[in-house]
Design a protein around this motif. Structure first.
Motif, PDB file in Angstrom:
ATOM      1  N   VAL A 105       5.304  -3.896  -2.820  1.00  0.00           N
ATOM      2  CA  VAL A 105       5.526  -3.146  -1.577  1.00  0.00           C
ATOM      3  C   VAL A 105       4.944  -3.994  -0.436  1.00  0.00           C
ATOM      4  CG1 VAL A 105       5.583  -0.811  -2.547  1.00  0.00           C
ATOM      5  CG2 VAL A 105       3.379  -1.859  -2.014  1.00  0.00           C
ATOM      6  N   PRO A 106       5.205  -3.646   0.822  1.00  0.00           N
ATOM      7  CA  PRO A 106       4.727  -4.502   1.914  1.00  0.00           C
ATOM      8  C   PRO A 106       3.293  -4.270   2.354  1.00  0.00           C
ATOM      9  CG  PRO A 106       6.138  -2.775   2.776  1.00  0.00           C
ATOM     10  CD  PRO A 106       6.215  -2.678   1.279  1.00  0.00           C
ATOM     11  N   THR A 107       2.726  -3.088   2.109  1.00  0.00           N
ATOM     12  CA  THR A 107       1.419  -2.770   2.685  1.00  0.00           C
ATOM     13  C   THR A 107       0.478  -2.163   1.656  1.00  0.00           C
ATOM     14  OG1 THR A 107       2.008  -0.502   3.308  1.00  0.00           O
ATOM     15  CG2 THR A 107       2.533  -2.257   4.897  1.00  0.00           C
ATOM     16  N   PRO A 108      -0.835  -2.296   1.866  1.00  0.00           N
ATOM     17  CA  PRO A 108      -1.814  -1.641   0.993  1.00  0.00           C
ATOM     18  C   PRO A 108      -1.662  -0.120   0.979  1.00  0.00           C
ATOM     19  CG  PRO A 108      -2.887  -3.327   2.325  1.00  0.00           C
ATOM     20  CD  PRO A 108      -1.490  -3.174   2.865  1.00  0.00           C
ATOM     21  N   GLU A 109      -1.219   0.456   2.115  1.00  0.00           N
ATOM     22  CA  GLU A 109      -1.051   1.903   2.177  1.00  0.00           C
ATOM     23  C   GLU A 109       0.015   2.381   1.195  1.00  0.00           C
ATOM     24  OE1 GLU A 109      -3.170   0.510   5.583  1.00  0.00           O
ATOM     25  OE2 GLU A 109      -1.187  -0.102   4.855  1.00  0.00           O
ATOM     26  N   LEU A 110       1.081   1.601   1.046  1.00  0.00           N
ATOM     27  CA  LEU A 110       2.109   1.971   0.071  1.00  0.00           C
ATOM     28  C   LEU A 110       1.626   1.731  -1.360  1.00  0.00           C
ATOM     29  CD1 LEU A 110       5.452   0.839   1.759  1.00  0.00           C
ATOM     30  CD2 LEU A 110       4.614   3.163   1.369  1.00  0.00           C
ATOM     31  N   MET A 111       0.712   0.783  -1.557  1.00  0.00           N
ATOM     32  CA  MET A 111       0.072   0.630  -2.857  1.00  0.00           C
ATOM     33  C   MET A 111      -0.694   1.900  -3.212  1.00  0.00           C
ATOM     34  SD  MET A 111       0.670  -2.452  -4.152  1.00  0.00           S
ATOM     35  CE  MET A 111      -0.694  -2.972  -5.185  1.00  0.00           C
ATOM     36  N   ASP A 112      -1.411   2.447  -2.226  1.00  0.00           N
ATOM     37  CA  ASP A 112      -2.157   3.684  -2.441  1.00  0.00           C
ATOM     38  C   ASP A 112      -1.211   4.833  -2.781  1.00  0.00           C
ATOM     39  OD1 ASP A 112      -4.479   2.312  -1.814  1.00  0.00           O
ATOM     40  OD2 ASP A 112      -4.478   2.968   0.295  1.00  0.00           O
ATOM     41  N   GLU A 113      -0.065   4.874  -2.116  1.00  0.00           N
ATOM     42  CA  GLU A 113       0.922   5.920  -2.387  1.00  0.00           C
ATOM     43  C   GLU A 113       1.451   5.820  -3.814  1.00  0.00           C
ATOM     44  OE1 GLU A 113       3.615   9.047  -2.106  1.00  0.00           O
ATOM     45  OE2 GLU A 113       1.888   8.563  -0.845  1.00  0.00           O
ATOM     46  N   LEU A 114       1.719   4.594  -4.278  1.00  0.00           N
ATOM     47  CA  LEU A 114       2.194   4.423  -5.653  1.00  0.00           C
ATOM     48  C   LEU A 114       1.118   4.817  -6.659  1.00  0.00           C
ATOM     49  CD1 LEU A 114       4.222   1.076  -5.559  1.00  0.00           C
ATOM     50  CD2 LEU A 114       5.079   3.422  -5.535  1.00  0.00           C
ATOM     51  N   ALA A 115      -0.132   4.519  -6.346  1.00  0.00           N
ATOM     52  CA  ALA A 115      -1.226   4.920  -7.229  1.00  0.00           C
ATOM     53  C   ALA A 115      -1.275   6.439  -7.344  1.00  0.00           C
ATOM     54  CB  ALA A 115      -2.552   4.373  -6.712  1.00  0.00           C
ATOM     55  N   LEU A 116      -1.003   7.132  -6.239  1.00  0.00           N
ATOM     56  CA  LEU A 116      -0.966   8.593  -6.253  1.00  0.00           C
ATOM     57  C   LEU A 116       0.173   9.106  -7.127  1.00  0.00           C
ATOM     58  CD1 LEU A 116      -2.002  11.303  -5.183  1.00  0.00           C
ATOM     59  CD2 LEU A 116      -0.547  10.981  -3.166  1.00  0.00           C
ATOM     60  N   VAL A 117       1.354   8.481  -7.021  1.00  0.00           N
ATOM     61  CA  VAL A 117       2.494   8.904  -7.845  1.00  0.00           C
ATOM     62  C   VAL A 117       2.227   8.603  -9.323  1.00  0.00           C
ATOM     63  CG1 VAL A 117       4.990   8.721  -8.214  1.00  0.00           C
ATOM     64  CG2 VAL A 117       4.067   8.560  -5.900  1.00  0.00           C
ATOM     65  N   GLU A 118       1.548   7.491  -9.599  1.00  0.00           N
ATOM     66  CA  GLU A 118       1.139   7.219 -10.976  1.00  0.00           C
ATOM     67  C   GLU A 118       0.296   8.362 -11.524  1.00  0.00           C
ATOM     68  OE1 GLU A 118       0.742   2.506 -12.121  1.00  0.00           O
ATOM     69  OE2 GLU A 118      -0.975   3.485 -11.173  1.00  0.00           O
ATOM     70  N   ARG A 119      -0.677   8.813 -10.747  1.00  0.00           N
ATOM     71  CA  ARG A 119      -1.552   9.902 -11.205  1.00  0.00           C
ATOM     72  C   ARG A 119      -0.775  11.205 -11.361  1.00  0.00           C
ATOM     73  NH1 ARG A 119      -5.093   7.335  -7.478  1.00  0.00           N
ATOM     74  NH2 ARG A 119      -4.713   8.934  -5.882  1.00  0.00           N
ATOM     75  N   GLU A 120       0.164  11.445 -10.455  1.00  0.00           N
ATOM     76  CA  GLU A 120       0.960  12.679 -10.516  1.00  0.00           C
ATOM     77  C   GLU A 120       1.861  12.723 -11.742  1.00  0.00           C
ATOM     78  OE1 GLU A 120       1.445  13.506  -5.690  1.00  0.00           O
ATOM     79  OE2 GLU A 120       3.014  12.460  -6.811  1.00  0.00           O
ATOM     80  N   THR A 121       2.378  11.570 -12.145  1.00  0.00           N
ATOM     81  CA  THR A 121       3.373  11.520 -13.223  1.00  0.00           C
ATOM     82  C   THR A 121       2.798  11.093 -14.561  1.00  0.00           C
ATOM     83  OG1 THR A 121       3.955   9.233 -12.676  1.00  0.00           O
ATOM     84  CG2 THR A 121       5.221  10.985 -11.571  1.00  0.00           C
ATOM     85  N   GLY A 122       1.644  10.425 -14.548  1.00  0.00           N
ATOM     86  CA  GLY A 122       1.090   9.887 -15.791  1.00  0.00           C
ATOM     87  C   GLY A 122       1.778   8.614 -16.249  1.00  0.00           C
ATOM     88  N   GLN A 123       2.614   8.030 -15.395  1.00  0.00           N
ATOM     89  CA  GLN A 123       3.336   6.798 -15.726  1.00  0.00           C
ATOM     90  C   GLN A 123       2.654   5.610 -15.060  1.00  0.00           C
ATOM     91  OE1 GLN A 123       5.387   9.227 -17.932  1.00  0.00           O
ATOM     92  NE2 GLN A 123       5.820   7.034 -17.984  1.00  0.00           N
ATOM     93  N   ARG A 124       3.092   4.385 -15.411  1.00  0.00           N
ATOM     94  CA  ARG A 124       2.469   3.162 -14.916  1.00  0.00           C
ATOM     95  C   ARG A 124       3.486   2.257 -14.216  1.00  0.00           C
ATOM     96  NH1 ARG A 124      -1.867   0.722 -17.116  1.00  0.00           N
ATOM     97  NH2 ARG A 124      -1.553  -0.668 -15.323  1.00  0.00           N
ATOM     98  N   VAL A 125       2.981   1.509 -13.240  1.00  0.00           N
ATOM     99  CA  VAL A 125       3.758   0.481 -12.557  1.00  0.00           C
ATOM    100  C   VAL A 125       3.207  -0.884 -12.948  1.00  0.00           C
ATOM    101  CG1 VAL A 125       4.491  -0.469 -10.345  1.00  0.00           C
ATOM    102  CG2 VAL A 125       4.140   1.995 -10.583  1.00  0.00           C
ATOM    103  N   TYR A 126       4.095  -1.786 -13.353  1.00  0.00           N
ATOM    104  CA  TYR A 126       3.716  -3.153 -13.690  1.00  0.00           C
ATOM    105  C   TYR A 126       4.450  -4.120 -12.765  1.00  0.00           C
ATOM    106  CZ  TYR A 126       2.020  -0.972 -17.968  1.00  0.00           C
ATOM    107  OH  TYR A 126       1.371  -0.157 -18.865  1.00  0.00           O
TER     108      TYR A 126
END
Length: 315
Positions: A105-126
């Motif tokens: 993603v382009p920004t650290p803020e969107l990294m934080d957003e993906l980390a939140l979706v990871e926690r919400e779904t229990g899935q992982r991003v590689y």
């Protein structure tokens, strides 16, 4: 055997993902791209479902999710940079782990957003950080680790990869979609530098325009002058008219040669991910922070820490 989907199947890098899926003994169940020039699928996975509308792809993924034998396990993402975030988030919410190309993603803020979706779904991003698996890079990392702790290496990185007029007309030439030269063609170099030389301590931009960028990066173990360009006019005289690309990485007087050995790095990346050793959000954060600063920084005067090509441009 795991079931995979591929988003961005018509792109340049997509065949490497298709082969990695096949070579690791898994199944490409479905592919999606707005373009339909995907004949390469016939030689790798001709039985794959294919869609040119995201809504139809998404609905198909939801339907096959009902059966554990057909449900998707992973979604590989090779779409244009600006679509990575929505495609990752949508795939996580389908109940899939995600394997995505750089830049994540382009920004650290969107990294934080993906980390939140990871926690919400229990899935992982590689993230595909394939240079970390290259034999020459690993050898250099070991050499740096073995050097006295107070040693700082002087590095000069030059990467010129000529692009034709098509580039400016494509999404890659639109900074709103590619996020600029440093992000689009440089992000894997910044990851490599961090992987070898440690934490970033200073980030200065000396030059940036639509076709090139340059600056100075200081890491725990290195001082790096870098220059990236897609302008053929920047090629050294000895290369012009002979080769479209020039890559040179000088480390305290020694050349890093890693032109070979790229063929199987995506497959190696997939093997590591499937074995539970993949590179996740925390691993990718540093290079996203690096390119975010480069993209938003004001140009500094080109002093002694500037790449020689910058001084030539400004002469």
């Amino acid at each position: 055997m795991k079931n995979f989907a591929l988003i961005g199947a018509a792109g340049y890098i997509a065949p490497r993902h298709m082969r990695a899926i096949k070579d690791t003994g898994n199944r490409l169940a479905v592919a999606y791209d707005i373009n339909d020039s995907v004949g390469i699928i016939d030689s790798i996975s001709p039985e794959s479902e294919f869609f040119t509308e995201f809504e139809r792809f998404q609905e198909h993924a939801r339907q096959i999710k009902r059966n554990p034998a057909t449900a998707l396990d992973y979604v590989a993402i090779c779409s244009p940079n600006y679509l990575h975030h929505p495609h990752i988030a949508a795939s996580l919410r389908l109940g899939c782990d995600v394997i995505c190309e750089k830049p994540l993603v382009p920004t650290p803020e969107l990294m934080d957003e993906l980390a939140l979706v990871e926690r919400e779904t229990g899935q992982r991003v590689y993230n595909i950080l394939q240079l970390r698996h290259h034999a020459a890079i690993l050898k250099l990392r070991d050499k740096v680790a073995a050097a006295p702790l107070d040693t700082k290496f002087d590095v000069e990185l030059t990467y010129i990869t000529s692009r034709g007029k098509w580039y400016a007309e494509s999404w890659k030439g639109d900074n709103r979609k590619s996020f600029g030269i440093a992000t689009n063609i440089g992000v894997h170099f910044y990851d490599m530098l961090h992987f070898i030389f440690g934490k970033l301590q200073q980030n200065v931009v000396h030059y940036t325009d639509e076709s090139k960028a340059a600056g100075y990066l200081e890491y725990e173990r290195a001082r790096v002058r870098w220059f990236l360009s897609i302008d053929a006019n920047d090629l050294p005289d000895g290369v012009k008219g002979k080769k479209p690309t020039y890559r040179n990485i000088d480390i305290s007087g020694e050349q890093l040669e890693f032109s070979e050995g790229f063929t199987d790095l995506h497959t190696t990346s997939y093997q590591e991910i499937l074995a539970g050793r993949g590179y996740g959000l925390d691993d990718a954060r540093h290079c996203i922070e690096t390119v975010n600063v480069i993209r938003t920084a004001k140009m500094a005067p080109a002093g002694v820490d500037a790449h020689p090509y910058v001084r030539r441009l400004l002469a």
